[in-house]
Design a protein around this motif. Structure first.
Motif, PDB file in Angstrom:
ATOM      1  N   GLY A 160       6.333  -8.286  -6.421  1.00 37.01           N
ATOM      2  CA  GLY A 160       6.275  -8.949  -5.054  1.00 37.01           C
ATOM      3  C   GLY A 160       6.267 -10.476  -4.870  1.00 37.01           C
ATOM      4  O   GLY A 160       5.882 -11.045  -5.957  1.00 37.01           O
ATOM      5  N   GLU A 210      -2.950  -9.537   0.098  1.00 39.64           N
ATOM      6  CA  GLU A 210      -1.697  -8.914  -0.921  1.00 39.64           C
ATOM      7  C   GLU A 210      -2.142  -7.571  -1.307  1.00 39.64           C
ATOM      8  O   GLU A 210      -1.322  -6.615  -1.181  1.00 39.64           O
ATOM      9  N   HIS A 266      -1.158  -5.501   2.031  1.00 41.53           N
ATOM     10  CA  HIS A 266       0.325  -5.453   1.945  1.00 41.53           C
ATOM     11  C   HIS A 266       1.007  -4.419   1.235  1.00 41.53           C
ATOM     12  O   HIS A 266       1.651  -3.559   1.526  1.00 41.53           O
ATOM     13  N   TYR A 276      -0.814  -1.915  -0.166  1.00 43.02           N
ATOM     14  CA  TYR A 276      -1.252  -0.509   0.207  1.00 43.02           C
ATOM     15  C   TYR A 276      -0.263  -0.055   1.164  1.00 43.02           C
ATOM     16  O   TYR A 276       0.342   1.126   1.472  1.00 43.02           O
ATOM     17  N   SER A 277       0.253  -0.804   2.381  1.00 42.30           N
ATOM     18  CA  SER A 277       1.094  -0.390   3.302  1.00 42.30           C
ATOM     19  C   SER A 277       2.399  -0.009   2.688  1.00 42.30           C
ATOM     20  O   SER A 277       2.993   0.746   3.393  1.00 42.30           O
ATOM     21  N   LEU A 278       2.987  -0.833   1.867  1.00 41.84           N
ATOM     22  CA  LEU A 278       4.103  -0.412   1.189  1.00 41.84           C
ATOM     23  C   LEU A 278       4.176   0.622   0.481  1.00 41.84           C
ATOM     24  O   LEU A 278       5.041   1.713   0.521  1.00 41.84           O
ATOM     25  N   HIS A 283       2.010   3.376   1.096  1.00 38.89           N
ATOM     26  CA  HIS A 283       2.189   4.566   2.119  1.00 38.89           C
ATOM     27  C   HIS A 283       3.565   4.558   2.827  1.00 38.89           C
ATOM     28  O   HIS A 283       3.878   5.711   3.277  1.00 38.89           O
ATOM     29  N   MET A 291       6.561   9.313   5.533  1.00 41.92           N
ATOM     30  CA  MET A 291       7.083   8.089   6.506  1.00 41.92           C
ATOM     31  C   MET A 291       8.472   7.640   6.110  1.00 41.92           C
ATOM     32  O   MET A 291       9.237   8.355   6.680  1.00 41.92           O
ATOM     33  N   ARG A 341      11.179   0.489  -4.844  1.00 40.38           N
ATOM     34  CA  ARG A 341      10.374  -0.583  -4.333  1.00 40.38           C
ATOM     35  C   ARG A 341      10.147  -1.530  -5.361  1.00 40.38           C
ATOM     36  O   ARG A 341       9.677  -1.142  -6.356  1.00 40.38           O
ATOM     37  N   ARG A 342      10.451  -2.884  -4.897  1.00 46.81           N
ATOM     38  CA  ARG A 342      10.180  -4.023  -5.877  1.00 46.81           C
ATOM     39  C   ARG A 342      10.824  -3.683  -7.080  1.00 46.81           C
ATOM     40  O   ARG A 342      10.356  -4.038  -8.282  1.00 46.81           O
ATOM     41  N   MET A 362      -0.913  -3.492  11.950  1.00 54.09           N
ATOM     42  CA  MET A 362       0.114  -2.840  11.316  1.00 54.09           C
ATOM     43  C   MET A 362       0.271  -1.272  11.480  1.00 54.09           C
ATOM     44  O   MET A 362       1.372  -0.870  11.555  1.00 54.09           O
ATOM     45  N   PHE A 414      10.452 -13.706   9.579  1.00 55.94           N
ATOM     46  CA  PHE A 414      10.423 -12.956   8.270  1.00 55.94           C
ATOM     47  C   PHE A 414      10.906 -11.551   8.457  1.00 55.94           C
ATOM     48  O   PHE A 414      11.778 -11.121   7.911  1.00 55.94           O
ATOM     49  N   ASP A 426      14.534  -9.838   7.427  1.00 58.81           N
ATOM     50  CA  ASP A 426      14.367  -8.694   6.957  1.00 58.81           C
ATOM     51  C   ASP A 426      15.264  -7.557   7.265  1.00 58.81           C
ATOM     52  O   ASP A 426      16.226  -6.881   6.489  1.00 58.81           O
ATOM     53  N   LYS A 477      14.962  -2.664  -3.063  1.00 56.56           N
ATOM     54  CA  LYS A 477      14.510  -1.637  -2.328  1.00 56.56           C
ATOM     55  C   LYS A 477      15.959  -1.089  -1.946  1.00 56.56           C
ATOM     56  O   LYS A 477      16.867  -1.748  -1.954  1.00 56.56           O
ATOM     57  N   ARG A 533      16.035 -17.039   2.851  1.00 53.70           N
ATOM     58  CA  ARG A 533      15.753 -15.959   1.761  1.00 53.70           C
ATOM     59  C   ARG A 533      16.950 -15.020   1.737  1.00 53.70           C
ATOM     60  O   ARG A 533      17.536 -14.630   2.478  1.00 53.70           O
TER      61      ARG A 533
HETATM   62  C1  GRG Z   1       1.971   2.537   5.997  1.00 52.35           C
HETATM   63  C2  GRG Z   1       0.275   1.494   7.777  1.00 52.35           C
HETATM   64  C3  GRG Z   1       1.510   1.364   7.134  1.00 52.35           C
HETATM   65  C4  GRG Z   1       2.275   0.231   7.445  1.00 52.35           C
HETATM   66  C5  GRG Z   1       3.592   0.054   6.821  1.00 52.35           C
HETATM   67  C6  GRG Z   1       4.576  -2.793   5.584  1.00 52.35           C
HETATM   68  C7  GRG Z   1       5.027  -1.816   6.429  1.00 52.35           C
HETATM   69  C8  GRG Z   1       4.084  -1.005   7.357  1.00 52.35           C
HETATM   70  C9  GRG Z   1       6.318  -1.246   6.511  1.00 52.35           C
HETATM   71  C10 GRG Z   1       7.141  -1.555   5.353  1.00 52.35           C
HETATM   72  C11 GRG Z   1       8.720  -1.296   5.905  1.00 52.35           C
HETATM   73  C12 GRG Z   1       9.271  -2.765   6.087  1.00 52.35           C
HETATM   74  C13 GRG Z   1      10.492  -2.867   5.070  1.00 52.35           C
HETATM   75  C14 GRG Z   1       8.925  -3.816   6.820  1.00 52.35           C
HETATM   76  C15 GRG Z   1       9.625  -5.121   6.839  1.00 52.35           C
HETATM   77  C16 GRG Z   1       8.836  -6.033   6.469  1.00 52.35           C
HETATM   78  C17 GRG Z   1       8.249  -6.121   5.235  1.00 52.35           C
HETATM   79  C18 GRG Z   1       6.619  -5.621   5.113  1.00 52.35           C
HETATM   80  C19 GRG Z   1       9.002  -6.213   4.002  1.00 52.35           C
HETATM   81  C20 GRG Z   1       8.235  -6.384   2.707  1.00 52.35           C
HETATM   82  O1  GRG Z   1       7.440  -7.193   2.664  1.00 52.35           O
HETATM   83  P1  GRG Z   1       8.012  -8.251   1.402  1.00 52.35           P
HETATM   84  O2  GRG Z   1       9.556  -8.802   1.662  1.00 52.35           O
HETATM   85  O3  GRG Z   1       7.862  -7.522   0.127  1.00 52.35           O
HETATM   86  O4  GRG Z   1       6.893  -9.542   1.241  1.00 52.35           O
HETATM   87  P2  GRG Z   1       7.299  -7.988  -1.367  1.00 52.35           P
HETATM   88  O5  GRG Z   1       7.808  -6.810  -2.213  1.00 52.35           O
HETATM   89  O6  GRG Z   1       8.007  -9.270  -1.894  1.00 52.35           O
HETATM   90  O7  GRG Z   1       5.928  -8.202  -1.439  1.00 52.35           O
END
Ligand code: GRG
Length: 300
Positions: free
Chosen positions: A50, A80, A83, A85-87, A89, A95, A101-102, A159, A223, A227, A241, A298
């Motif tokens: 990441g 981190e 973050h 954990y959220s990815l 889930h 979901m 991913r990554r 979040m 950001f 995205d 991804k 980016r």
């Molecule tokens: C499951 C409670 C829960 C929340 C999930 C983070 C999230 C909320 C959803 C991810 C979906 C998504 C792609 C959102 C867009 C913004 C985002 C969080 C992108 C990913 O973050 P980066 O680009 O990833 O920082 P790396 O892999 O570089 O850490």
């Protein structure tokens, strides 16, 4: 943006990533320790390459306010962990149901769904434990940081709220204010709270904290809009991804509501606002400005 400014952010992010990864390595249980499968799953997702954007932002803000690295590092790692954990889930079948991913298989694909849920749960708990046990910080500051991180992670302002609103809005028309409400919680809250945490650890004044919060809110928006745009314009190799998922799941995004050209213009406008907030701070903020430039340009 000049090449010099871009280089500054890129070099900072690269060197921060090394420092953060070394500390995460120390904080996260070893795979050899029982329960091995959950520890392997946590490590699979955390050490998958990441960008470490949220912890690097926290450190950049803290250093602009002259805080020592060892006061910032553990809280940065906690962000981190939340973050990641959220990815984990977010990728689950219930979901977003994603398998990439990554740049590698998602946690539930590589292991199994129950293990992925536990890995996410454990990372969330470890984040709070990490701050609570950080002996470099006075106890009352730890409590303040824990409350900030909990608010940014949960509901109604954080979040989980953003994710719930996002799921609820799938496959129906959304208004522009709904998109902003979802984005500010789902992605924005953790980003602007990381910026705030850097300022809080440094003992920033109340006006400085307000300016950093406004900077962080705009940076989080920048950001998320970039995205959204990358989801439409980039490839799986670039993103690590699956691209095009937002449109397929009829997600509430800036391009879906405003179109691509207006989204590009909004990105420029939000970038200008983000940098303008830094003018209110009499500290060395050039690195923070270059981070905003980095997000503007980016490609992943
Ligand atoms: C499951 C409670 C829960 C929340 C999930 C983070 C999230 C909320 C959803 C991810 C979906 C998504 C792609 C959102 C867009 C913004 C985002 C969080 C992108 C990913 O973050 P980066 O680009 O990833 O920082 P790396 O892999 O570089 O850490």
């Amino acid at each position: 943006m000049t090449a010099t400014v871009s280089d500054q952010a890129q070099q900072f992010l690269a060197s921060c990533r090394t420092t953060i990864d070394a500390e995460l390595e120390r904080l996260i249980p070893q795979t050899a320790e029982s329960p091995e499968r959950v520890h392997a799953a946590i490590r699979w997702s955390v050490f998958a390459g990441g960008k470490r954007f949220r912890p690097a932002l926290l450190i950049a803000v803290g250093q602009a306010f002259a805080a020592p690295l060892d006061h910032l590092l553990r809280t940065a790692c906690a962000f981190e962990m939340i973050h990641t954990y959220s990815l984990i889930h977010d990728d689950l079948p219930s979901m977003d149901d994603d398998d990439l991913r990554r740049g590698r298989a998602t946690c539930h694909v590589q292991f199994d769904e129950a293990t992925a849920i536990l890995a996410g749960d454990a990372l969330q708990a470890l984040a709070f434990q990490t701050i609570a046990e950080d002996e470099n910080l006075p106890p009352e500051l730890r409590v303040q940081l824990l409350a900030e991180l909990a608010r940014a992670s949960g509901t109604p302002e954080g979040m989980v709220a953003g994710q719930a609103l996002d799921l609820e809005a799938e496959s129906r028309e959304v208004t522009s204010s709904e998109v902003s409400r979802i984005h500010s919680r789902k992605t924005g809250a953790l980003i602007y709270t990381a910026a705030r945490a850097g300022a809080l650890i440094s003992g920033a004044s109340e006006p400085e904290l307000l300016a950093i919060t406004a900077f962080g809110i705009n940076l989080g928006l920048l950001f998320q809009i970039t995205d959204d745009l990358l989801d439409v314009t980039a490839t799986a190799d670039e993103l690590g991804k699956t691209p095009g998922k937002d449109a397929r799941s009829k997600k509430a995004t800036f391009p879906s509501v405003y179109g691509i050209e207006a989204t590009r213009q909004t990105i420029q406008a939000v970038h200008r606002t983000t940098c303008a907030e830094l003018q209110k701070i009499s500290r060395p903020t050039q690195l923070l400005e270059s981070i905003a430039d980095f997000i503007l340009n980016r490609e992943a």
